[in-house]
Design an enzyme around this catalytic site. Structure first.
Site, PDB file in Angstrom:
ATOM      1  N   CYS A 138     -48.624   0.212 -20.529  1.00  0.00           N
ATOM      2  CA  CYS A 138     -49.493   1.337 -20.131  1.00  0.00           C
ATOM      3  C   CYS A 138     -50.909   0.885 -19.782  1.00  0.00           C
ATOM      4  CB  CYS A 138     -49.527   2.386 -21.243  1.00  0.00           C
ATOM      5  SG  CYS A 138     -50.324   1.820 -22.771  1.00  0.00           S
ATOM      6  N   CYS A 180     -37.788  -9.114 -24.699  1.00  0.00           N
ATOM      7  CA  CYS A 180     -39.181  -8.674 -24.571  1.00  0.00           C
ATOM      8  C   CYS A 180     -39.360  -7.847 -23.298  1.00  0.00           C
ATOM      9  CB  CYS A 180     -40.082  -9.909 -24.540  1.00  0.00           C
ATOM     10  SG  CYS A 180     -41.804  -9.563 -24.136  1.00  0.00           S
ATOM     11  N   HIS A 241       1.299   1.500 -25.848  1.00  0.00           N
ATOM     12  CA  HIS A 241       2.424   1.672 -24.931  1.00  0.00           C
ATOM     13  C   HIS A 241       3.703   1.019 -25.426  1.00  0.00           C
ATOM     14  CE1 HIS A 241       1.602  -2.479 -23.755  1.00  0.00           C
ATOM     15  NE2 HIS A 241       0.334  -2.135 -23.551  1.00  0.00           N
ATOM     16  N   CYS A 273       0.337  10.169  16.550  1.00  0.00           N
ATOM     17  CA  CYS A 273       0.119  10.673  17.904  1.00  0.00           C
ATOM     18  C   CYS A 273       0.275   9.502  18.871  1.00  0.00           C
ATOM     19  CB  CYS A 273      -1.278  11.282  18.019  1.00  0.00           C
ATOM     20  SG  CYS A 273      -1.783  11.653  19.715  1.00  0.00           S
ATOM     21  N   CYS A 286       8.253  24.578  16.685  1.00  0.00           N
ATOM     22  CA  CYS A 286       9.039  23.894  17.702  1.00  0.00           C
ATOM     23  C   CYS A 286       8.631  22.434  17.838  1.00  0.00           C
ATOM     24  CB  CYS A 286       8.893  24.616  19.041  1.00  0.00           C
ATOM     25  SG  CYS A 286       7.219  24.511  19.717  1.00  0.00           S
ATOM     26  N   CYS A 291      -2.060  17.456  19.577  1.00  0.00           N
ATOM     27  CA  CYS A 291      -2.920  16.735  18.643  1.00  0.00           C
ATOM     28  C   CYS A 291      -4.255  17.467  18.501  1.00  0.00           C
ATOM     29  CB  CYS A 291      -3.140  15.305  19.140  1.00  0.00           C
ATOM     30  SG  CYS A 291      -4.010  14.240  17.953  1.00  0.00           S
ATOM     31  N   CYS A 300       6.189  15.480  22.606  1.00  0.00           N
ATOM     32  CA  CYS A 300       7.417  15.932  21.941  1.00  0.00           C
ATOM     33  C   CYS A 300       7.520  15.264  20.574  1.00  0.00           C
ATOM     34  CB  CYS A 300       8.625  15.561  22.799  1.00  0.00           C
ATOM     35  SG  CYS A 300      10.214  15.804  21.959  1.00  0.00           S
ATOM     36  N   CYS A 320      15.701  17.864  22.019  1.00  0.00           N
ATOM     37  CA  CYS A 320      15.270  16.861  23.003  1.00  0.00           C
ATOM     38  C   CYS A 320      16.454  15.946  23.282  1.00  0.00           C
ATOM     39  CB  CYS A 320      14.078  16.064  22.470  1.00  0.00           C
ATOM     40  SG  CYS A 320      13.511  14.792  23.617  1.00  0.00           S
TER      41      CYS A 320
END
Length: 567
Positions: A138, A180, A241, A273, A286, A291, A300, A320
């Site tokens: 300080c 320190c 475990h 895509c 469908c 996208c 498709c 298709c």
């Protein structure tokens, strides 16, 4: 594991003692042990060996025990090295309270050790005649008696020291190696300065350690149950475990936290895509897919071709024929194979993970029910049934058994996931033991959770409460036996599978031979052979009690565990 299930992983970045490390065998009746194939050896040496095996290989130390151990070690080091107790404490903390390590390092190179831990032989700065000093934090000037320093001599006021120590303590265990406040200084701050300058609250935090575990290495299980009700593995520090090994647990935890299953889900449930390659999920509608912006490419879903090339001639919106023709030619075989493998891998992982997580949730609920029983319901039940609480311990024991069995059952699903699928006999043996244990646990849990409520909600003593006591105690014992069998088998690597299979084959052969002989060699024993081959080896000579599920000799008319008459 070299199975296909992990092919995608390689590409992606008061009193919860372990029932199986305690004296559980002594809690079971000799007759009941015989029914579950436990060895009844009356030899004193064998009993002594089993007792030694079941001794806990750790000790829970309370706070006063810990402080006593610390004081003893500090005194030993201070005496051997001829240093102050505060310095001995700093050394022990640095070397993790290993007295031998401290002695070895000190006598090998004292100067290096002093430099490493911050033990200075002489102060770095001196103010022999100063009546006032400036605080290094300080920058206020204070009388000499309001300034404190570590062994280095750097001056700081009491207020700044208190703030520095308080912040360090609240930041965590780093305060145990406090240095320190001067950034350029490595001098250690000892326990004496903490006691002098810290507040009472910070002093308590600094020295607090409710429990510690002293473990005996190289003996028995690594599972530890602390008195704070937390169980953990000493070897890997994950939750307890047993009977699953640490490497399996590590792989399972990594798999649960990794991105591998996300990738499997994307591969199994989406397609990229064709233009921007972002994954797209189709869950209805469908085959015409658009996208999301900014791509907005229309294609498709089946053949991934541009939608501009599709229409009525290719099958319309819901089919298709281009895809069907290409599929017959094998164009999509590899893609479909990868998608199918990802789907199977995901479904298998989900199967085991859901059951692992469900048993974890059930265990947490059982823990809450156990605490409710201990703190509230036992006293309530004692008043309503006019029985002392000491005679209701069987209920607490049942809940403790449920909590522990849920933990074991949870980890058996991680074990089952990594059990190779091509090792069919081992898988069948494992699933048989797991199924028997799980069925017993469900009956016990149902009885403790549902049937007990009847006796908590009545206005007065129930005439059949003693029957309930017998049933619950019997189910607890039977479930313990089931899980002891399961734990023992997994810890032995399912090595008993050969004897189990041989026993099954022998029993099946005897059944077939007897049928054939009785039929005079005519081939009319098909139904009899088929049904006998699905039984476990001992089913033909036993009947199972509907009340407590204990296996009894076929000649007995009452259950040896709960004494209920055979249905």
């Amino acid at each position: 594991m070299d199975s296909e299930d992990d092919m995608h992983d390689a590409n992606d970045v008061d009193s919860l003692e372990d029932f199986y490390s305690g004296d559980t065998a002594a809690d079971s009746d000799d007759d009941n042990d015989a029914d579950y194939d436990f060895d009844n050896d009356s030899d004193d040496d064998a009993d002594a060996i089993m007792l030694h095996r079941h001794q806990p290989n750790y000790t829970i130390l309370k706070e006063e025990d810990i402080h006593q151990h610390q004081e003893d070690d500090i005194a030993r080091v201070a005496a051997v090295l001829s240093i102050a107790s505060v310095s001995a404490s700093i050394l022990l903390r640095h070397y993790h309270w290993s007295v031998s390590k401290v002695n070895d390092e000190w006598f090998a190179d004292e100067s290096r050790v002093r430099k490493a831990v911050g033990l200075l032989e002489e102060p770095l700065v001196r103010y022999p005649n100063a009546k006032e000093l400036t605080c290094g934090i300080c920058f206020e000037t204070y009388p000499r008696d309001m300034i404190q320093s570590a062994a280095c001599g750097h001056p700081f006021c009491s207020t700044c020291w208190e703030g520095y120590i308080s912040t360090s303590i609240n930041d965590g265990p780093g305060c145990l190696m406090l240095r320190c406040p001067d950034p350029s200084c490595r001098a250690a701050v000892g326990q004496d300065m903490i006691n002098l300058l810290a507040s009472d609250e910070d002093n308590e935090k600094y020295s607090r350690c409710e429990y510690a575990v002293e473990f005996v290495a190289g003996s028995g299980s690594y599972d530890v149950a602390c008195q704070c009700s937390y169980g953990f593995c000493w070897n890997c520090t994950e939750e307890a475990h047993r009977p699953v090994d640490c490497s399996t647990v590590a792989k399972w935890i990594l798999k649960n936290s990794a991105e591998s299953e996300n990738m499997n889900w994307i591969l199994a449930n989406s397609k990229p895509c064709p233009k921007c390659k972002r994954p797209i999920e189709k869950n209805q509608g469908c085959m015409h897919i658009t996208c999301t912006p900014p791509c907005k490419f229309e294609f498709c879903w089946l053949c991934l071709g541009a939608w501009s090339d599709h229409g009525e001639r290719t099958g319309g919106f819901y089919a298709c024929n281009r895809y069907e023709a290409a599929k017959q030619e094998g164009v999509y075989d590899e893609t479909e194979r990868r998608r199918e493998m990802a789907k199977n891998s995901l479904e298998r992982y989900t199967h085991y993970y859901e059951r692992w997580a469900t048993n974890q949730s059930s265990r947490q609920k059982a823990l809450a029910d156990l605490h409710q029983m201990q703190n509230v319901n036992i006293e309530k039940l004692s008043d309503k049934q006019c029985q002392p609480e000491s005679q209701l311990k069987f209920i607490t024991e049942a809940w403790l058994q449920i909590v522990e069995c849920r933990r074991v059952l949870k980890w058996t699903y991680a074990y089952g996931y990594y059990l190779p699928e091509h090792e069919l006999p081992r898988r069948q043996f494992f699933e048989y033991l797991q199924g028997e244990a799980e069925s017993g646990l469900e009956r016990l849990h149902q009885c403790a959770e549902k049937e007990l409520q009847t006796y908590l909600n009545v206005d007065g003593p129930s005439a059949d409460f003693n029957d309930f006591r017998t049933k619950l105690a019997g189910l607890t014992s039977v479930t313990r036996n089931y899980f002891e069998n399961l734990v023992r088998a997994l810890e032995n690597g399912l090595s008993d599978v050969d004897s189990y299979g041989a026993c099954s084959r022998t029993t099946s052969s005897k059944s077939m031979g007897g049928t054939s002989k009785a039929r005079g060699g005519r081939g009319k024993g098909t139904t009899s052979r088929s049904s006998s081959s699905n039984k476990t080896p001992d089913d033909s000579s036993r009947w199972y009690c509907e009340h407590c599920a204990t296996a009894n000799a076929k000649s007995a008319y009452t259950c040896q565990m709960c004494h209920q008459r055979r249905a």
